[in-house]
Scaffold this active site. Structure first.
Site, PDB file in Angstrom:
ATOM      1  N   GLU A 127       0.761  -1.239   0.021  1.00 54.35           N
ATOM      2  CA  GLU A 127       0.161  -0.123  -0.074  1.00 54.35           C
ATOM      3  C   GLU A 127       0.846   1.379   0.173  1.00 54.35           C
ATOM      4  OE1 GLU A 127      -2.325  -0.881   3.451  1.00 54.35           O
ATOM      5  OE2 GLU A 127      -4.059  -1.344   2.195  1.00 54.35           O
TER       6      GLU A 127
ATOM      7  N   GLU B 295      -7.097  -7.469  -0.113  1.00 55.19           N
ATOM      8  CA  GLU B 295      -7.248  -7.422   1.441  1.00 55.19           C
ATOM      9  C   GLU B 295      -8.918  -7.103   1.291  1.00 55.19           C
ATOM     10  OE1 GLU B 295      -5.341  -4.635   3.820  1.00 55.19           O
ATOM     11  OE2 GLU B 295      -3.185  -5.795   3.178  1.00 55.19           O
TER      12      GLU B 295
END
Ligand SMILES: *[C@@H]1O[C@H](CO)[C@@H](O)[C@H](O)[C@H]1NC(C)=O
Ligand SMILES: *[C@@H]1O[C@H](CO)[C@@H](O)[C@H](O)[C@H]1NC(C)=O
Ligand SMILES: *[C@@H]1O[C@H](CO)[C@@H](O)[C@H](O)[C@H]1NC(C)=O
Ligand SMILES: *[C@@H]1O[C@H](CO)[C@@H](O)[C@H](O)[C@H]1NC(C)=O
Ligand SMILES: *[C@@H]1O[C@H](CO)[C@@H](O)[C@H](O)[C@H]1NC(C)=O
Ligand SMILES: *[C@@H]1O[C@H](CO)[C@@H](O)[C@H](O)[C@H]1NC(C)=O
Ligand SMILES: *[C@@H]1O[C@H](CO)[C@@H](O)[C@H](O)[C@H]1NC(C)=O
Ligand SMILES: *[C@@H]1O[C@H](CO)[C@@H](O)[C@H](O)[C@H]1NC(C)=O
Length: 653
Positions: A189, A267
């Site tokens: 991320e 995710e």
């Protein structure tokens, strides 16, 4: 002692209870397989492969239980496990590689393979994951010129050594060599944090030269234009996390053909982790939320070309001091429990969401391809046992460091735990105490051995602690490191926290604006508390619980060999009278307890217990004068969550 789990034992008389098992030797993995993708599908040996994944990080789960958890993953219908690896546990001191026990990543991947699961490796080196400093080892803070998540030589060098050493352990497990590892994530991320493509490209170079040619790499970012732009890397498959609606953003904002491929939600959140605090409830999905999971899974699995990973499938535990924190003008500290409200709970037991997800997956896979669900082992109860005060923490201080001005925990060579700062006043001072810039993270203040206040950065506006001190007064600041910040978003003004992992006191301590000089500092990492067990005789009477400095308690309980000669059952260990502190069982730091909740007991895996023998419990209670009744420990078969007022900070906001 009689253990009260008789009725639960009825369920456990079954041949299915086959763990713990020794690690099997490396399986003969056969010939290489090919894992690739085209624009619409992942392809395993040329055939479309839909990733039905779930996250489990081996370093948060006792290794003896890995197979049980992985069997349950396969039985829920997963075909792939996504795993972070925590650099700080693998290399706790620079150059000291520890790959045994819970750090045996290769061992975990081999068991996954034996249980018919593929692997997606997420090596970071930054992994976020609600872990201390996002998995970075604390020693990085002491490397001159090193800036984490940044294109600078010291960081790239340390990262290269880490990735290369990790690769030595798992090399043979790459799919190019017939192993289970399908893909490797680049950073984590990163777009939420930065946009330095030189950094991510340099990291990609390290990964490319370390892993076999033909390895599939991918990036995983939030589904915003700026996160995808910042985190995606030319030539690397770009994916998203969060809700499945993020696929639209992926299609829209990723336009470079070299980054496009099949859709993966890397995710998909099965719920979220808990944060300490009197008004923070335990997070777990209700039936409405679970219905939402089912409908999203229907959407994804109904489309054979879309892949998903459930974060978390099984959370596990942030044992010891391993949790991370957030900084949002206040420290928000993740609990020791990483239950996460996940399909498999902290103790590895099946929940409602597990069953609902399993039923949904079953609709989309070949009939009979999902194995039966293994039984949950029962939990045991441990009757109340007494905890005896043994010694005051401040009686156990080792060698001090003297300096004119306070030194941070890291400058003192300490990674985790507590640091005590002492100052003998040489000039009358009065006013409010400033413990450096802001408290890092919870500072208990004593004057002449008496607690006079707490400055807790878990609150935005902890009230000032005012003092009036004369010559010869002893001021002590006892500073608890509650966990380094693991996540900051570029969208917030707190980004600098990533480069500022320092704990203890950073800056000067002032009273009424006057800088205090000449400090004596004691590190209290509490990495080895065997000295508490070794205190005998007169020394035991030294613990004076009428005083209000931290006290070590100890106690013990025996468990019978009722379940098996080899292992004991799990329990949830509660310290019902305790206010705040840490618990060790047989020398292992289980984690924190804090009356405010939501966590009210600590997961105690049976793997830490000695069947038919005495088990030693050590408790460090920070505020012994505030305990509510007799200090006892007890093991619960059924967990309870709950919140209480923070009596140290009734007016805090
Ligand atoms: C990707 O490969 C699969 C399996 O061969 C095939 O069905 C699909 O059409 C391919 N997609 C593209 C865009 O070529
Ligand atoms: C990336 O590297 C190029 C070439 O060395 C340099 O011009 C550029 O400023 C760098 N970008 C960043 C964000 O550091
Ligand atoms: C990967 O390919 C490069 C050049 O194409 C080659 O130099 C290198 O040795 C290969 N690496 C491995 C591990 O096969
Ligand atoms: C599957 O998802 C892809 C990408 O969103 C989309 O193009 C395709 O139409 C979908 N197929 C079905 C059958 O829904
Ligand atoms: C503490 O001292 C500060 C000045 O240093 C003063 O503004 C504040 O009102 C005092 N607070 C209390 C509770 O006495
Ligand atoms: C601490 O105070 C001393 C004396 O006033 C000053 O020289 C020093 O710069 C201060 N240190 C920090 C980190 O502010
Ligand atoms: C214990 O501490 C209290 C409070 O400081 C003190 O009054 C008492 O004398 C202490 N008892 C002993 C035995 O030292
Ligand atoms: C607990 O185990 C120890 C060590 O085996 C033994 O000496 C002790 O008697 C046991 N205590 C009880 C209450 O069973």
């Amino acid at each position: 002692m009689r253990l009260l789990h008789a009725f639960l034992l009825i369920a456990c008389v079954s041949e299915d209870l086959s763990f713990p098992q020794a690690f099997a030797s490396p399986v003969n993995t056969g010939g290489p397989s090919s894992f690739t993708y085209n624009r619409t599908n992942f392809l395993l040996n040329g055939m479309p492969y839909q990733i039905i994944g779930g996250q489990m990080d081996p370093q948060r789960v006792p290794p003896q239980y890995w197979r049980d958890r992985l069997k349950k993953a396969r039985a829920m219908g997963l075909n792939t496990i996504f795993s972070y690896v925590f650099w700080n546990m693998l290399e706790p001191q620079q150059g000291n590689w520890v790959n045994t026990g819970e750090n045996n990543i290769a061992g975990f991947f081999r068991i996954a393979e034996e249980e018919q699961l593929k692997i997606v490796l997420r090596p970071g080196p930054y992994i976020c994951g609600e872990r201390d400093w996002g998995g970075f080892p604390a020693w990085l803070a002491g490397v001159p010129g090193l800036v984490v998540r940044d294109y600078n030589a010291p960081f790239m060098q340390a990262s290269r050594r880490f990735i290369e050493r990790l690769a030595v352990d798992i090399r043979e497990l790459q799919s190019t060599r017939g192993g289970p590892i399908l893909m490797v994530q680049v950073e984590n991320e990163y777009g939420s944090y930065g946009r330095d493509h030189n950094y991510t490209s340099a990291l990609l170079d390290i990964l490319r030269t370390t892993f076999d040619n033909g390895t599939v790499f991918y990036t995983n970012d939030g589904s915003e234009d700026w996160t995808l732009e910042g985190g995606s890397v030319p030539g690397v498959l770009a994916e998203i996390d969060g809700g499945v609606m993020g696929f639209d953003a992926l299609e829209r904002y990723i336009t470079d053909p070299s980054q496009k491929g099949p859709l993966l939600d890397g995710e998909y959140y099965t719920f979220t982790a808990d944060i300490w605090g009197p008004s923070n409830p335990h997070n777990s999905p209700g039936s409405g939320t679970i219905a939402g999971f089912v409908s999203d899974l229907d959407y994804v699995l109904g489309n054979k070309s879309v892949s998903i990973s459930l974060y978390m499938f099984h959370g596990g535990t942030n044992f010891g001091f391993s949790n991370g924190a957030l900084w949002q003008d206040q420290t928000r500290v993740w609990t020791s429990s990483y239950d996460y409200g996940a399909p498999l709970d902290e103790s590895g037991r099946i929940t409602d969401s597990y069953n609902a997800i399993r039923q949904t997956i079953q609709k989309y896979v070949e009939v009979g391809s999902i194995p039966d669900v293994p039984l949950n082992l029962p939990m045991m109860e441990v009757p109340e046992f007494k905890l005896q005060p043994v010694i005051q923490l401040f009686e156990t201080l080792g060698k001090n460091t003297l300096a004119e001005f306070p030194m941070s925990m890291e400058a003192l060579g300490q990674d985790y735990g507590f640091t005590l700062y002492e100052n003998i006043i040489t000039w009358p001072v009065s006013g409010s105490i400033q413990p450096g810039g802001h408290a890092r993270d919870r500072v208990i203040i004593y004057v002449n051995g008496n607690r006079i206040g707490i400055i807790d950065s878990e609150y935005k506006n902890p009230p000032a602690v005012n003092v009036s001190l004369g010559i010869g007064d002893k001021l002590q600041l006892f500073v608890e490191n509650l966990g380094r910040v693991n996540y900051y978003s570029r969208g917030t003004p707190y980004q600098n926290r990533v480069t500022d992992p320092y704990k203890g006191i950073v800056g000067n301590v002032t009273i009424g604006g006057i800088v205090l000089q000449d400090w004596s500092m004691f590190t209290l990492p509490l990495a080895d508390i065997s000295f508490v067990d070794n205190i005998v005789g007169d020394a035991v009477e030294a613990a004076n619980t009428s005083q209000n400095t931290p006290v070590f308690y100890r106690g013990c309980f025996n468990v019978t060999k009722e379940f098996s000669d080899l292992m004991e059952l799990d329990t949830y260990l509660a310290i019902p009278a305790g206010v705040k502190g840490n618990v060790w069982v047989n020398g292992f730091n289980l984690g924190r307890y804090w009356r405010v909740g939501p966590q009210q007991s600590l997961y105690l895996p049976g793997t830490l217990l000695k069947p038919g023998d005495e088990n030693q419990v050590v408790v460090l209670e920070l505020e012994p004068d505030r305990v509510k009744g007799e200090m006892v420990g007890k093991g619960l078969a059924q967990r309870e969550w709950g919140n209480n007022l923070d009596e140290d900070c009734l007016t805090c906001t």
